[in-house]
Enzyme design. Structure first.
Site, PDB file in Angstrom:
ATOM      1  N   HIS A   1       0.730  -1.325  -0.113  1.00 61.95           N
ATOM      2  CA  HIS A   1      -0.073   0.082   0.038  1.00 61.95           C
ATOM      3  C   HIS A   1       0.825   1.146   0.069  1.00 61.95           C
ATOM      4  O   HIS A   1       0.376   2.276  -0.189  1.00 61.95           O
ATOM      5  CB  HIS A   1      -0.850   0.172   1.198  1.00 61.95           C
ATOM      6  CG  HIS A   1      -1.821  -0.952   1.299  1.00 61.95           C
ATOM      7  ND1 HIS A   1      -2.849  -1.361   0.205  1.00 61.95           N
ATOM      8  CD2 HIS A   1      -2.345  -2.041   2.131  1.00 61.95           C
ATOM      9  CE1 HIS A   1      -3.708  -2.225   0.453  1.00 61.95           C
ATOM     10  NE2 HIS A   1      -3.389  -2.814   1.386  1.00 61.95           N
TER      11      HIS A   1
ATOM     12  N   ARG B   1       7.114  -5.271   3.343  1.00 62.53           N
ATOM     13  CA  ARG B   1       5.660  -6.175   2.974  1.00 62.53           C
ATOM     14  C   ARG B   1       5.610  -6.167   1.442  1.00 62.53           C
ATOM     15  O   ARG B   1       5.551  -5.033   0.950  1.00 62.53           O
ATOM     16  CB  ARG B   1       4.570  -5.187   3.704  1.00 62.53           C
ATOM     17  CG  ARG B   1       3.129  -5.893   3.003  1.00 62.53           C
ATOM     18  CD  ARG B   1       1.829  -5.465   3.849  1.00 62.53           C
ATOM     19  NE  ARG B   1       1.606  -4.359   3.737  1.00 62.53           N
ATOM     20  CZ  ARG B   1       0.494  -3.757   4.491  1.00 62.53           C
ATOM     21  NH1 ARG B   1      -0.241  -4.480   5.119  1.00 62.53           N
ATOM     22  NH2 ARG B   1       0.160  -2.414   4.281  1.00 62.53           N
TER      23      ARG B   1
ATOM     24  N   ASP C   1      16.472 -10.615  -2.098  1.00 59.17           N
ATOM     25  CA  ASP C   1      17.772 -10.280  -3.132  1.00 59.17           C
ATOM     26  C   ASP C   1      18.068  -8.841  -2.781  1.00 59.17           C
ATOM     27  O   ASP C   1      19.223  -8.572  -2.862  1.00 59.17           O
ATOM     28  CB  ASP C   1      17.353 -10.624  -4.406  1.00 59.17           C
ATOM     29  CG  ASP C   1      17.336 -12.159  -4.685  1.00 59.17           C
ATOM     30  OD1 ASP C   1      17.542 -12.899  -3.636  1.00 59.17           O
ATOM     31  OD2 ASP C   1      16.834 -12.640  -5.828  1.00 59.17           O
TER      32      ASP C   1
ATOM     33  N   GLU D   1      -5.678 -11.561   8.026  1.00 56.23           N
ATOM     34  CA  GLU D   1      -6.617 -10.254   8.001  1.00 56.23           C
ATOM     35  C   GLU D   1      -7.798 -10.648   7.117  1.00 56.23           C
ATOM     36  O   GLU D   1      -8.364  -9.686   6.639  1.00 56.23           O
ATOM     37  CB  GLU D   1      -5.759  -9.319   7.386  1.00 56.23           C
ATOM     38  CG  GLU D   1      -4.907  -9.380   6.077  1.00 56.23           C
ATOM     39  CD  GLU D   1      -4.147  -8.358   5.771  1.00 56.23           C
ATOM     40  OE1 GLU D   1      -4.283  -7.147   6.156  1.00 56.23           O
ATOM     41  OE2 GLU D   1      -3.461  -8.412   4.712  1.00 56.23           O
TER      42      GLU D   1
ATOM     43  N   ASP E   1      -8.324  -4.740   7.647  1.00 54.29           N
ATOM     44  CA  ASP E   1      -8.596  -5.674   6.698  1.00 54.29           C
ATOM     45  C   ASP E   1      -9.396  -6.770   7.786  1.00 54.29           C
ATOM     46  O   ASP E   1     -10.293  -7.357   7.306  1.00 54.29           O
ATOM     47  CB  ASP E   1      -7.597  -6.454   5.849  1.00 54.29           C
ATOM     48  CG  ASP E   1      -7.167  -5.310   4.770  1.00 54.29           C
ATOM     49  OD1 ASP E   1      -8.400  -4.867   4.206  1.00 54.29           O
ATOM     50  OD2 ASP E   1      -6.170  -5.337   4.407  1.00 54.29           O
TER      51      ASP E   1
HETATM   52  C1  3PY Z   1      -4.586  -3.397   7.523  1.00 54.91           C
HETATM   53  O1  3PY Z   1      -5.128  -2.834   8.380  1.00 54.91           O
HETATM   54  O2  3PY Z   1      -5.237  -4.389   6.990  1.00 54.91           O
HETATM   55  C2  3PY Z   1      -3.177  -3.401   7.195  1.00 54.91           C
HETATM   56  O3  3PY Z   1      -2.711  -4.234   6.320  1.00 54.91           O
HETATM   57  C3  3PY Z   1      -2.297  -2.222   7.714  1.00 54.91           C
HETATM   58  O4  3PY Z   1      -1.778  -2.018   6.502  1.00 54.91           O
HETATM   59 MG    MG Z   2      -4.443  -5.240   5.223  1.00 57.68          MG
END
Ligand code: 3PY
Ligand code: MG
Length: 257
Positions: A45, A70, A84, A146, A172
């Site tokens: 994100h 991430r 890498d 999530e 999420d």
């Molecule tokens: C969420 O809150 O779902 C996240 O992945 C935070 O970036």
């Molecule tokens: Mg998320």
């Protein structure tokens, strides 16, 4: 190569990180010097271009904090590129099943433990022998819980040997349990968090959370989480700039002056 974040988790120490969403090298450099235990560059994100990742990780080489990334998805090539480029661990979003968790864990490791392709061009630049000898033990595979399926399968996901830690994306997870985003006190959200913490505990896997604020991070760390992010670079910039602007403007003039 010693992965400090992994060492802290294995020693039962709690750690605090910062999330890097900006593509700027100097902001990453500054964040790296603030004393956080780990930093996470966000390719899912954040505004970070995958092509800039190695440059940000190079700047972070001057930091004692563990550099994590991430990744945007589960693909072997995305995970391989991050490692890498010098990431000491990946945080993989939206992991739904034990099979997915096993696949991403194998993407993090060279044979015979996994199927990572060999080519650590930047990550082994300082010491190739050390890197190759230690990569499978020292690179962290962190999977995000999530989604509805991820939550339903969290015990099986936590049981996967190659998974080093679980990580909650709170917003999420709100969607996953049907509560409005940000309602972190809703019983359904709290139950989901308790279930994930219990899965981590019963399989000896540390559980981390995206903190959204320093206060939430502190609360998480005092209630069973092993690691939490205290906020994002962009969030800190907005908060500090907004506070400075309000202070500099002073109180608004009253109508009758
Ligand atoms: C969420 O809150 O779902 C996240 O992945 C935070 O970036
Ligand atoms: Mg998320």
């Amino acid at each position: 190569m010693i992965n400090t974040a992994l060492r802290q988790w294995r020693a039962g120490e709690r750690s605090v990180g910062i999330w890097l969403t900006l593509s700027d090298l100097h902001s990453a450099e500054l964040a790296g010097q603030m004393g956080f235990d780990w930093l996470c560059v966000d390719l899912q994100h954040g505004m970070v271009d995958a092509a800039d990742l190695w440059k940000i990780l190079a700047v972070l080489s001057a930091s004692a904090a563990t550099p994590l990334v991430r990744v945007a998805g589960h693909a072997d090539d995305q995970i391989g590129r991050a490692l890498d480029s010098g990431a000491q661990g990946v945080i993989v979003p939206m992991v739904n099943t034990a099979a997915q968790a096993r696949a991403v864990a194998m993407a993090c490791r060279y044979p015979p433990d996994g199927h990572r392709s060999c080519g650590p061009v930047r990550s082994a630049a300082y010491s190739a022998a050390d890197y190759m000898a230690n990569a499978n033990q020292q690179l962290a595979c962190i999977v995000m819980i999530e989604t509805p399926d991820g939550l339903a399968n969290v015990e099986a996901i936590a049981a996967e040997d190659g998974v080093d830690a679980l990580f909650i994306g709170p917003v999420d997870l709100c969607f996953a349990v049907g509560v409005p985003p940000g309602q972190f006190d809703a019983p359904a959200f709290r139950d989901a968090v308790d279930r994930i913490l219990a899965a981590g505990r019963s399989h000896g896997k540390p559980v981390g959370i995206f903190g959204y604020s320093p206060e939430r991070a502190a609360e998480a760390l005092s209630s069973g989480f092993a690691f939490a992010s205290a906020g994002t670079d962009a969030g800190f910039l907005r908060a500090a700039a907004g506070a400075a602007l309000a202070l500099a403007r002073g109180p608004a003039p009253t109508a009758d002056v």
